[in-house]
Design a protein around this motif. Structure first.
Motif, PDB file in Angstrom:
ATOM      1  N   VAL A  73       0.851  -1.183   0.000  1.00  0.00           N
ATOM      2  CA  VAL A  73       0.000   0.000   0.000  1.00  0.00           C
ATOM      3  C   VAL A  73       0.888   1.234   0.000  1.00  0.00           C
ATOM      4  O   VAL A  73       1.974   1.239   0.590  1.00  0.00           O
ATOM      5  CB  VAL A  73      -0.939   0.009   1.230  1.00  0.00           C
TER       6      VAL A  73
ATOM      7  N   VAL B 203       1.005   4.928   1.273  1.00  0.00           N
ATOM      8  CA  VAL B 203       0.395   5.817   2.260  1.00  0.00           C
ATOM      9  C   VAL B 203       0.851   7.248   1.980  1.00  0.00           C
ATOM     10  O   VAL B 203       2.052   7.520   1.890  1.00  0.00           O
ATOM     11  CB  VAL B 203       0.786   5.403   3.689  1.00  0.00           C
TER      12      VAL B 203
ATOM     13  N   LEU C 194      -1.016   3.417   9.651  1.00  0.00           N
ATOM     14  CA  LEU C 194      -1.929   3.521   8.512  1.00  0.00           C
ATOM     15  C   LEU C 194      -1.701   2.394   7.517  1.00  0.00           C
ATOM     16  O   LEU C 194      -2.653   1.851   6.948  1.00  0.00           O
ATOM     17  CB  LEU C 194      -1.748   4.873   7.827  1.00  0.00           C
ATOM     18  N   ALA C 195      -0.439   2.044   7.290  1.00  0.00           N
ATOM     19  CA  ALA C 195      -0.142   0.945   6.370  1.00  0.00           C
ATOM     20  C   ALA C 195      -0.740  -0.366   6.875  1.00  0.00           C
ATOM     21  O   ALA C 195      -1.339  -1.126   6.106  1.00  0.00           O
ATOM     22  CB  ALA C 195       1.369   0.812   6.190  1.00  0.00           C
TER      23      ALA C 195
ATOM     24  N   LYS D 268      -3.300  -0.679   8.860  1.00  0.00           N
ATOM     25  CA  LYS D 268      -4.759  -0.573   8.754  1.00  0.00           C
ATOM     26  C   LYS D 268      -5.242  -0.865   7.336  1.00  0.00           C
ATOM     27  O   LYS D 268      -6.169  -1.665   7.125  1.00  0.00           O
ATOM     28  CB  LYS D 268      -5.213   0.818   9.181  1.00  0.00           C
ATOM     29  N   HIS D 269      -4.607  -0.250   6.348  1.00  0.00           N
ATOM     30  CA  HIS D 269      -5.036  -0.442   4.961  1.00  0.00           C
ATOM     31  C   HIS D 269      -4.766  -1.863   4.479  1.00  0.00           C
ATOM     32  O   HIS D 269      -5.555  -2.437   3.714  1.00  0.00           O
ATOM     33  CB  HIS D 269      -4.325   0.561   4.062  1.00  0.00           C
ATOM     34  N   ILE D 270      -3.675  -2.446   4.904  1.00  0.00           N
ATOM     35  CA  ILE D 270      -3.383  -3.838   4.524  1.00  0.00           C
ATOM     36  C   ILE D 270      -4.411  -4.788   5.140  1.00  0.00           C
ATOM     37  O   ILE D 270      -4.869  -5.732   4.494  1.00  0.00           O
ATOM     38  CB  ILE D 270      -1.951  -4.211   4.951  1.00  0.00           C
TER      39      ILE D 270
ATOM     40  N   GLU E   4      -7.517  -4.045   5.902  1.00  0.00           N
ATOM     41  CA  GLU E   4      -8.781  -3.867   5.171  1.00  0.00           C
ATOM     42  C   GLU E   4      -8.728  -4.569   3.810  1.00  0.00           C
ATOM     43  O   GLU E   4      -9.730  -5.172   3.381  1.00  0.00           O
ATOM     44  CB  GLU E   4      -9.054  -2.379   4.994  1.00  0.00           C
ATOM     45  N   ALA E   5      -7.585  -4.506   3.160  1.00  0.00           N
ATOM     46  CA  ALA E   5      -7.463  -5.186   1.866  1.00  0.00           C
ATOM     47  C   ALA E   5      -7.537  -6.698   2.025  1.00  0.00           C
ATOM     48  O   ALA E   5      -8.104  -7.396   1.175  1.00  0.00           O
ATOM     49  CB  ALA E   5      -6.150  -4.790   1.193  1.00  0.00           C
TER      50      ALA E   5
END
Length: 237
Positions: free
Chosen positions: A90, A92, A190-191, A193-195, A197-198
């Motif tokens: 991801v 960020v 944040l990284a 979190k986004h990983i 969610e993915a």
């Protein structure tokens, strides 16, 4: 008479004493300013000469690892079968602005590439008593297992890096006096979190359940079972 004239010249003019003290202070500041200028020149030359062949060792850094040995704090028995793992990446883009100040004065923007893995596992230790049914001939078996769950995302430091950092003057000064300048804790969170969610949208748990079914069918098949049925449901159902 002669001594009186000399004394009058040295003390009678108040401006003469002030000028003398001013010149003394000026001479006292010159060595300090010279030392600062010399230090800046050395720093500049060190940064430049380190880029030239043969001068890198002169101004190069030496790294010494004085870490103590790793200490085992606890051991936890695992009953989960990790049946699938996904690799994610991801980008960020985190920007923080001050309310009434321009970005050049106060504000940061970090572009960060985060790479990590997420595992999906099935907890074989949570099988209920009626979760395994075997016929008398021991030729068929029915297994009821809990659904696969995702693990916590794990960032890979070797594949994660900051692309660019933009900081205002006040933020640079804050980093200069900070014990942890340029902290990447915010972009790391944040990284992760986004990983995570993915991973939830990737179908990784379905893949883990499919792989677990294949593993159990192969294992029980080698023990003589001709038919192995595996279903997944919530433990409360």
């Amino acid at each position: 008479m002669t001594s009186t004239d000399v004394r009058t010249d040295s003390t009678g003019d108040p401006g003469h004493g002030s000028a003398t003290r001013s010149r003394s202070r000026t001479r006292g500041c010159l060595p300090f300013a010279g030392v600062c200028a010399a230090a800046l020149v050395l720093l500049f030359l060190g940064s430049r000469l380190s880029l030239l062949p043969g001068f890198g060792d002169l101004f190069g850094e030496e790294t010494t690892d004085r870490s103590g040995p790793a200490v085992l704090k606890s051991i936890q028995d695992m009953s989960s079968y990790e049946a699938a793992s996904g690799n994610f990446q991801v980008v960020v883009d985190l920007e923080k602005d001050a309310k009434y100040l321009p970005d050049a004065i106060r504000g940061t923007r970090t572009l960060y590439v985060g790479a990590g893995t997420v595992g999906a596992s099935v907890d074989l230790g949570k099988v209920a008593k009626n979760g395994v049914i075997v016929n008398k001939e021991r030729t068929t078996a029915e297994l009821r297992l809990p659904h696969a769950v995702l693990g916590k995302p794990a960032l890979d430091p070797d594949r994660s890096y900051a692309v660019s950092k933009q900081r205002g003057i006040l933020d640079r000064l804050g980093d200069f006096f900070s014990d942890n300048p340029g902290s990447e804790q915010a972009v790391n969170k944040l990284a992760v979190k986004h990983i995570g969610e993915a991973a939830q949208e990737s179908g990784l748990t379905k893949r883990a359940e499919k792989n677990t079914t294949s593993m159990l069918q192969g294992l029980l098949g080698s023990l003589g079972f001709e038919k192995v049925t595996v279903t997944y449901a919530d433990p409360s159902v």
